[in-house]
Write a protein that holds these residues in place. Structure first.
Motif, PDB file in Angstrom:
ATOM      1  N   GLU A 108      48.415  51.906  46.106  1.00  0.00           N
ATOM      2  CA  GLU A 108      48.313  52.138  44.665  1.00  0.00           C
ATOM      3  C   GLU A 108      46.869  52.291  44.215  1.00  0.00           C
ATOM      4  O   GLU A 108      46.599  52.450  43.034  1.00  0.00           O
ATOM      5  CB  GLU A 108      48.932  50.965  43.899  1.00  0.00           C
ATOM      6  CG  GLU A 108      50.440  50.942  43.944  1.00  0.00           C
ATOM      7  CD  GLU A 108      50.971  49.593  43.527  1.00  0.00           C
ATOM      8  OE1 GLU A 108      50.238  48.826  42.882  1.00  0.00           O
ATOM      9  OE2 GLU A 108      52.123  49.302  43.873  1.00  0.00           O
TER      10      GLU A 108
ATOM     11  N   ASP B  20      44.054  41.705  39.666  1.00  0.00           N
ATOM     12  CA  ASP B  20      43.029  41.749  40.719  1.00  0.00           C
ATOM     13  C   ASP B  20      41.695  41.246  40.168  1.00  0.00           C
ATOM     14  O   ASP B  20      41.015  40.434  40.789  1.00  0.00           O
ATOM     15  CB  ASP B  20      42.803  43.194  41.218  1.00  0.00           C
ATOM     16  CG  ASP B  20      43.906  43.661  42.149  1.00  0.00           C
ATOM     17  OD1 ASP B  20      44.692  42.812  42.585  1.00  0.00           O
ATOM     18  OD2 ASP B  20      43.963  44.875  42.430  1.00  0.00           O
ATOM     19  N   GLU B  21      41.343  41.765  38.989  1.00  0.00           N
ATOM     20  CA  GLU B  21      40.060  41.378  38.397  1.00  0.00           C
ATOM     21  C   GLU B  21      40.029  39.895  38.060  1.00  0.00           C
ATOM     22  O   GLU B  21      38.995  39.246  38.170  1.00  0.00           O
ATOM     23  CB  GLU B  21      39.765  42.216  37.149  1.00  0.00           C
ATOM     24  CG  GLU B  21      39.353  43.625  37.501  1.00  0.00           C
ATOM     25  CD  GLU B  21      38.862  44.405  36.294  1.00  0.00           C
ATOM     26  OE1 GLU B  21      38.100  43.831  35.490  1.00  0.00           O
ATOM     27  OE2 GLU B  21      39.252  45.574  36.145  1.00  0.00           O
TER      28      GLU B  21
ATOM     29  N   ASN C  48      48.448  48.600  49.400  1.00  0.00           N
ATOM     30  CA  ASN C  48      49.753  48.912  48.826  1.00  0.00           C
ATOM     31  C   ASN C  48      49.877  50.384  48.435  1.00  0.00           C
ATOM     32  O   ASN C  48      50.884  50.786  47.879  1.00  0.00           O
ATOM     33  CB  ASN C  48      50.020  48.017  47.610  1.00  0.00           C
ATOM     34  CG  ASN C  48      48.885  48.090  46.616  1.00  0.00           C
ATOM     35  OD1 ASN C  48      47.986  48.933  46.757  1.00  0.00           O
ATOM     36  ND2 ASN C  48      48.919  47.260  45.607  1.00  0.00           N
TER      37      ASN C  48
ATOM     38  N   LEU D  29      43.702  55.441  33.074  1.00  0.00           N
ATOM     39  CA  LEU D  29      43.728  55.563  34.534  1.00  0.00           C
ATOM     40  C   LEU D  29      43.124  56.897  34.976  1.00  0.00           C
ATOM     41  O   LEU D  29      42.519  56.991  36.035  1.00  0.00           O
ATOM     42  CB  LEU D  29      45.148  55.433  35.062  1.00  0.00           C
ATOM     43  CG  LEU D  29      45.769  54.034  34.980  1.00  0.00           C
ATOM     44  CD1 LEU D  29      47.143  54.027  35.621  1.00  0.00           C
ATOM     45  CD2 LEU D  29      44.881  52.990  35.634  1.00  0.00           C
TER      46      LEU D  29
ATOM     47  N   ASN E 158      48.587  45.264  37.910  1.00  0.00           N
ATOM     48  CA  ASN E 158      47.925  44.836  39.150  1.00  0.00           C
ATOM     49  C   ASN E 158      46.396  44.852  39.084  1.00  0.00           C
ATOM     50  O   ASN E 158      45.764  43.883  39.491  1.00  0.00           O
ATOM     51  CB  ASN E 158      48.388  45.690  40.335  1.00  0.00           C
ATOM     52  CG  ASN E 158      49.823  45.376  40.718  1.00  0.00           C
ATOM     53  OD1 ASN E 158      50.372  44.357  40.300  1.00  0.00           O
ATOM     54  ND2 ASN E 158      50.437  46.227  41.507  1.00  0.00           N
ATOM     55  N   PRO E 159      45.785  45.947  38.577  1.00  0.00           N
ATOM     56  CA  PRO E 159      44.312  45.960  38.572  1.00  0.00           C
ATOM     57  C   PRO E 159      43.724  44.846  37.727  1.00  0.00           C
ATOM     58  O   PRO E 159      42.697  44.261  38.088  1.00  0.00           O
ATOM     59  CB  PRO E 159      43.957  47.317  37.961  1.00  0.00           C
ATOM     60  CG  PRO E 159      45.191  48.118  37.977  1.00  0.00           C
ATOM     61  CD  PRO E 159      46.347  47.205  38.085  1.00  0.00           C
TER      62      PRO E 159
ATOM     63  N   PRO F 207      36.273  45.045  45.014  1.00  0.00           N
ATOM     64  CA  PRO F 207      36.211  46.352  44.353  1.00  0.00           C
ATOM     65  C   PRO F 207      34.822  46.984  44.383  1.00  0.00           C
ATOM     66  O   PRO F 207      34.700  48.206  44.364  1.00  0.00           O
ATOM     67  CB  PRO F 207      36.607  46.047  42.905  1.00  0.00           C
ATOM     68  CG  PRO F 207      37.250  44.738  42.931  1.00  0.00           C
ATOM     69  CD  PRO F 207      36.796  43.994  44.151  1.00  0.00           C
TER      70      PRO F 207
ATOM     71  N   GLN G 274      36.381  38.252  37.612  1.00  0.00           N
ATOM     72  CA  GLN G 274      35.696  39.094  36.629  1.00  0.00           C
ATOM     73  C   GLN G 274      36.293  38.968  35.232  1.00  0.00           C
ATOM     74  O   GLN G 274      35.718  39.420  34.261  1.00  0.00           O
ATOM     75  CB  GLN G 274      35.742  40.560  37.075  1.00  0.00           C
ATOM     76  CG  GLN G 274      34.913  40.782  38.319  1.00  0.00           C
ATOM     77  CD  GLN G 274      35.207  42.093  38.995  1.00  0.00           C
ATOM     78  OE1 GLN G 274      36.193  42.750  38.670  1.00  0.00           O
ATOM     79  NE2 GLN G 274      34.381  42.465  39.957  1.00  0.00           N
TER      80      GLN G 274
ATOM     81  N   GLY H 192      44.392  49.919  44.856  1.00  0.00           N
ATOM     82  CA  GLY H 192      43.757  48.634  44.618  1.00  0.00           C
ATOM     83  C   GLY H 192      42.651  48.374  45.613  1.00  0.00           C
ATOM     84  O   GLY H 192      42.431  49.186  46.498  1.00  0.00           O
ATOM     85  N   PRO H 193      41.938  47.285  45.528  1.00  0.00           N
ATOM     86  CA  PRO H 193      41.957  46.250  44.495  1.00  0.00           C
ATOM     87  C   PRO H 193      41.292  46.703  43.192  1.00  0.00           C
ATOM     88  O   PRO H 193      40.328  47.449  43.232  1.00  0.00           O
ATOM     89  CB  PRO H 193      41.157  45.110  45.131  1.00  0.00           C
ATOM     90  CG  PRO H 193      40.269  45.781  46.121  1.00  0.00           C
ATOM     91  CD  PRO H 193      41.035  46.962  46.625  1.00  0.00           C
ATOM     92  N   ALA H 194      41.853  46.222  42.109  1.00  0.00           N
ATOM     93  CA  ALA H 194      41.335  46.500  40.764  1.00  0.00           C
ATOM     94  C   ALA H 194      41.106  47.990  40.535  1.00  0.00           C
ATOM     95  O   ALA H 194      40.139  48.382  39.900  1.00  0.00           O
ATOM     96  CB  ALA H 194      40.058  45.701  40.492  1.00  0.00           C
ATOM     97  N   ASN H 195      42.003  48.814  41.070  1.00  0.00           N
ATOM     98  CA  ASN H 195      41.941  50.272  40.875  1.00  0.00           C
ATOM     99  C   ASN H 195      40.670  50.909  41.412  1.00  0.00           C
ATOM    100  O   ASN H 195      40.346  52.034  41.056  1.00  0.00           O
ATOM    101  CB  ASN H 195      42.071  50.629  39.391  1.00  0.00           C
ATOM    102  CG  ASN H 195      43.530  50.777  39.002  1.00  0.00           C
ATOM    103  OD1 ASN H 195      44.389  50.843  39.875  1.00  0.00           O
ATOM    104  ND2 ASN H 195      43.796  50.810  37.717  1.00  0.00           N
TER     105      ASN H 195
ATOM    106  N   LEU I  60      39.378  38.040  41.204  1.00  0.00           N
ATOM    107  CA  LEU I  60      37.999  38.242  41.646  1.00  0.00           C
ATOM    108  C   LEU I  60      37.001  37.536  40.740  1.00  0.00           C
ATOM    109  O   LEU I  60      35.803  37.583  40.969  1.00  0.00           O
ATOM    110  CB  LEU I  60      37.680  39.736  41.677  1.00  0.00           C
ATOM    111  CG  LEU I  60      38.416  40.504  42.770  1.00  0.00           C
ATOM    112  CD1 LEU I  60      38.448  41.973  42.448  1.00  0.00           C
ATOM    113  CD2 LEU I  60      37.761  40.255  44.109  1.00  0.00           C
TER     114      LEU I  60
ATOM    115  N   ASN J 276      51.077  49.624  37.892  1.00  0.00           N
ATOM    116  CA  ASN J 276      49.737  50.196  38.062  1.00  0.00           C
ATOM    117  C   ASN J 276      48.795  49.760  36.958  1.00  0.00           C
ATOM    118  O   ASN J 276      47.585  49.944  37.058  1.00  0.00           O
ATOM    119  CB  ASN J 276      49.799  51.726  38.063  1.00  0.00           C
ATOM    120  CG  ASN J 276      50.343  52.250  39.360  1.00  0.00           C
ATOM    121  OD1 ASN J 276      50.200  51.599  40.389  1.00  0.00           O
ATOM    122  ND2 ASN J 276      50.983  53.396  39.320  1.00  0.00           N
ATOM    123  N   TYR J 277      49.361  49.247  35.879  1.00  0.00           N
ATOM    124  CA  TYR J 277      48.529  48.808  34.765  1.00  0.00           C
ATOM    125  C   TYR J 277      48.301  47.305  34.813  1.00  0.00           C
ATOM    126  O   TYR J 277      47.345  46.798  34.238  1.00  0.00           O
ATOM    127  CB  TYR J 277      49.176  49.213  33.431  1.00  0.00           C
ATOM    128  CG  TYR J 277      49.255  50.715  33.283  1.00  0.00           C
ATOM    129  CD1 TYR J 277      48.262  51.400  32.592  1.00  0.00           C
ATOM    130  CD2 TYR J 277      50.288  51.435  33.876  1.00  0.00           C
ATOM    131  CE1 TYR J 277      48.303  52.787  32.488  1.00  0.00           C
ATOM    132  CE2 TYR J 277      50.335  52.817  33.778  1.00  0.00           C
ATOM    133  CZ  TYR J 277      49.339  53.484  33.075  1.00  0.00           C
ATOM    134  OH  TYR J 277      49.375  54.849  32.987  1.00  0.00           O
TER     135      TYR J 277
END
Lengths: 303, 440
Positions: free
Chosen positions: A243, B412-413, A241, A69, B408-409, A157, B418, A245-248, B416, B405-406
């Motif tokens: 945090e 998300d992908e 949120n 991260l 959710n991303p 993203p 991916q 997102g999306p997808a960091n 999407l 945090n590990y």
């Protein structure tokens, strides 16, 4: 004669110190303590309340070698800085040169373009979230008129960081004002001379205006680079949120640091992060300063 | 020149020393605060400052102050974004408030980090039975409680009875399983010229994917008592659930999902109010919005459907605890106030006035029968209380702070396009396992 010059210099340096005294006093009274404390804390497992054991370079080591991260957040931040700094600088110069023209009602235009700089903070972010709403937002509506099927902005993203950069471009009013002021300080004689020599407006712009405002460009680039690395609120508010997102894709350096410090209570770890950022920004600023003499032109400078 | 250097040096040393003194001074807080009448002052912080909530909590505080003559509680409102960082700073400075409302999900971590006080010395054996067990569990670190549950929430399914009737579904027989949910949803869809006039349901409005995973598994990602020896992220069932969720998006279409989402976010324009959306998962407090913006809506409410018959109507919730920060000047007095705050009287009052789920079981049951609620209100509250029995919390294990945090991303992908569900969950599981290893 030589002796007198020395006292003159001496006098001037005393004045200099007096002028920067407020900062120095403020720095040592309020900033230096926490600064040193955070440096010390970055070598510990400090968690604010119960523990502060020396752990050596463990924080730095795991940040650099293990923490995915950390890398994501650093990459996001560098991406943001690399695009937003040049674009906002060019944007600000462009707008200020437009606003430097003598046309009727220019004052109103100036006010209008400066307004976004007055509005700031969370309200603006929320406004932009509405504007960038893929289905109903104004931005995609307008793009639709010219036949462009707008992207999903804050939900995709690949588009989240460009969204923020777009938003930043909208609020270049602050630096625009600096450029405008410095452009108005450029001597008219130079333009007259150039005109007589038959230089076009464009050449005048590139060979007179730009060189004459390089000190302000330099200042703007340095401060906006530093500011860019500190991006936090935008991501905190606009990533929904909070945090990243999306997808960091909006997990910026400071947001991740904040999460580590105040969500996970890894204060020592967060302190180590802040020092790594400090080193990065410091090195970049040094590079900027070293490169400056090659392109920054100071009027009346001693060579 | 030399003189200047020396004076600068002196100045530097002086200011450094001064700042040093300021930075490391610890306040002496042994003595309790006492007001002019000789009552012990309990400093109470909450983030309830809205027009709706402020008067309610102030009334509870006033009632407590009147009920005895030893303690005076002073309520301070601190905004949501500030309250806990402020509290943390106050604890570190050695001068914290005496009672603070805090997030239930981080209670164990705060106990571990010595931010909140161990309350076991005040608690007698059957005290914990007053609260929903799931909530009580979440406050424990190594078996001791570090905060007393105050309020909570859950997720339930709201549905439009008129829409049900219109398409020939029994309005008193809402969907019980995921299969029924999907079947009913397609029946409730009304499409004209390729555009939706009414949408039956979409699972990711109101809640995230994690609630559906929780519902399908009947447990969180971690093992018994939140132990991190087992990590169940990359499981066949989770893969299936994610793909199921995505199938909705593919069937309904990205644009429809986005435009409905925007309306839901705007609150007043919620398509459920206008009948454009037939079912939605929400917190029971959603009823307050319905009664405000869509008075005439003929709606029903039911627990979340189950993954398969018999797997359980598991729902997800969170909540807040009242805790005593480490270093409070008078923990005994603080505890007395917490006991009152989480007792039946105060909890019932809070529940009825706020239409909020509360932690005290007896009070929750009393509230669901309260005459102060409308008939509809009672119905919703009744389901909320029932749903509480099946509601799980997902506090972060102390070994895996911020684990979402590990995950959710990666998810998300997946949404999407991916990554496949397998890839996303495998990566998430690996990352969470690494996180646990780092924190061992």
């Amino acid at each position: 004669m030589g002796k007198r010059k020395l006292t003159m210099r001496r006098k001037e340096s005393i004045y200099g110190y007096i002028f920067i005294l407020p900062f120095i006093v403020g720095f040592f009274a309020f900033t230096a303590g926490p600064l040193l404390f955070s440096l010390a804390g970055s070598f510990t497992d400090y968690n604010i309340t119960s523990q502060m054991n020396f752990t050596g370079v463990e924080n730095y080591q795991s940040l650099i070698t293990e923490d995915g991260l950390f890398r994501t957040s650093l990459w996001n931040t560098i991406y943001y800085v690399a695009f937003s700094v040049p674009l906002t600088t060019i944007g600000a110069i462009f707008i200020s040169s437009l606003l430097n023209q003598q046309v009727p009602g220019i004052r109103y235009f100036r006010t209008l373009y400066y307004l976004p700089a007055v509005l700031s903070g969370v309200g603006v972010y929320l406004l932009w979230m509405q504007l960038l709403e893929p289905g109903t937002g104004m931005v995609n509506l307008v793009l639709g008129w010219v036949g462009i099927d707008g992207p999903n902005w804050l939900y995709d993203p690949d588009w989240t960081k460009p969204s923020l950069i777009l938003m930043k471009l909208w609020s270049v009013g602050g630096s625009m004002l600096l450029y405008l002021a410095s452009m108005q300080g450029v001597s008219k004689n130079l333009y007259e001379a150039a005109e007589i020599d038959g230089a076009s407006r464009l050449r005048q712009f590139f060979h007179i205006t730009i060189p004459m405002i390089t000190p302000v460009i330099f200042f703007d680039v340095v401060t906006s680079t530093i500011g860019g690395f500190q991006i936090f609120q935008e991501a905190y508010i606009m990533s929904g949120n909070g945090e990243g997102g999306p997808a960091n894709s909006l997990l910026f350096y400071n947001l991740y640091m904040w999460n580590q410090a105040f969500e996970n209570f890894n204060m020592g770890y967060a302190m180590a992060m802040s020092w790594i950022l400090f080193v990065i920004v410091f090195v970049l600023t040094i590079i900027n300063l070293k490169l400056a003499p090659r392109w920054v032109h100071y009027e009346g400078e001693e060579k | 020149m030399k003189n200047i250097r020396i004076s600068m040096l002196l100045l530097t040393i002086l200011t450094l020393t001064l700042s040093g003194c300021a930075g490391f001074q610890t306040s002496n807080n042994e003595e309790a605060n006492v007001n002019e009448d000789g009552k012990t002052v309990v400093d109470f912080w909450s983030f309830w400052g809205s027009e709706l909530r402020r008067p309610i909590i102030d009334k509870i505080v006033a009632d407590f102050n009147e009920s005895q003559d030893e303690i005076e509680v002073r309520h301070t409102y601190s905004p949501w974004g500030d309250i806990w960082t402020k509290e943390l700073a106050a604890i570190a400075a050695g001068n914290p408030p005496d009672v603070v409302i805090n997030d239930i999900n981080a209670t164990a971590i705060r106990g571990k980090e010595n931010q909140a006080m161990n309350l076991s010395e005040f608690i007698d054996e059957d005290f914990s039975e007053k609260f929903y067990p799931e909530l009580w569990e979440a406050t424990l670190y190594e078996g001791d409680s570090y905060g007393i549950p105050f309020n909570t929430d859950t997720r339930v399914l709201f549905y439009n009875k008129d829409a049900f009737e219109e398409v020939g579904l029994d309005p008193e027989d809402p969907p019980e399983t995921w299969a029924e949910l999907e079947e009913y949803a397609t029946k409730l869809d009304v499409k004209e010229n390729g555009e939706y006039d009414r949408l039956g349901f979409y699972p990711l409005w109101g809640v995230g994917y994690d609630v559906w995973l929780l519902n399908a598994n009947g447990q969180n990602y971690f093992g018994e008592d939140n132990n991190t020896d087992t990590v169940n992220i990359n499981t066949e069932r989770n893969v299936e659930v994610l793909n199921w969720l995505k199938s909705w998006r593919e069937r309904i279409g990205e644009d429809v999902v986005n435009s409905y989402q925007a309306q839901i976010d705007s609150q007043q324009g919620n398509p459920f109010f206008s009948g454009d959306l037939a079912m939605i998962v929400q917190q029971p407090t959603f009823y307050q919005q319905i009664s405000e913006y869509a008075e005439d809506l003929n709606f029903g409410v039911v627990q979340l459907p189950e993954y398969e018959p018999g797997s359980g109507h598991t729902s997800w919730g969170g909540g807040f605890v009242a805790e005593i920060p480490e270093g409070s000047s008078d923990p005994e007095a603080a505890w007395e106030f917490i006991e009152y705050l989480t007792g039946k009287e105060a909890q019932t009052y809070w529940a009825v006035e706020n239409f909020d789920n509360i932690a005290n079981i007896e009070a929750a049951e009393a509230a669901s029968e309260s005459d102060e609620l409308t008939e509809e209100g009672q119905m919703v509250y009744q389901i909320a209380v029932e749903s509480m029995e099946d509601t799980l919390l997902t506090p972060a294990p102390v070994e895996a702070p911020g684990f979402y945090n590990y995950i959710n991303p990666q998810v998300d992908e997946f949404f999407l396009g991916q990554k496949t569900a397998e890839e996303a969950l495998a990566q998430a599981e690996e990352d969470v396992k690494n996180l646990i290893e780092e924190n061992q």
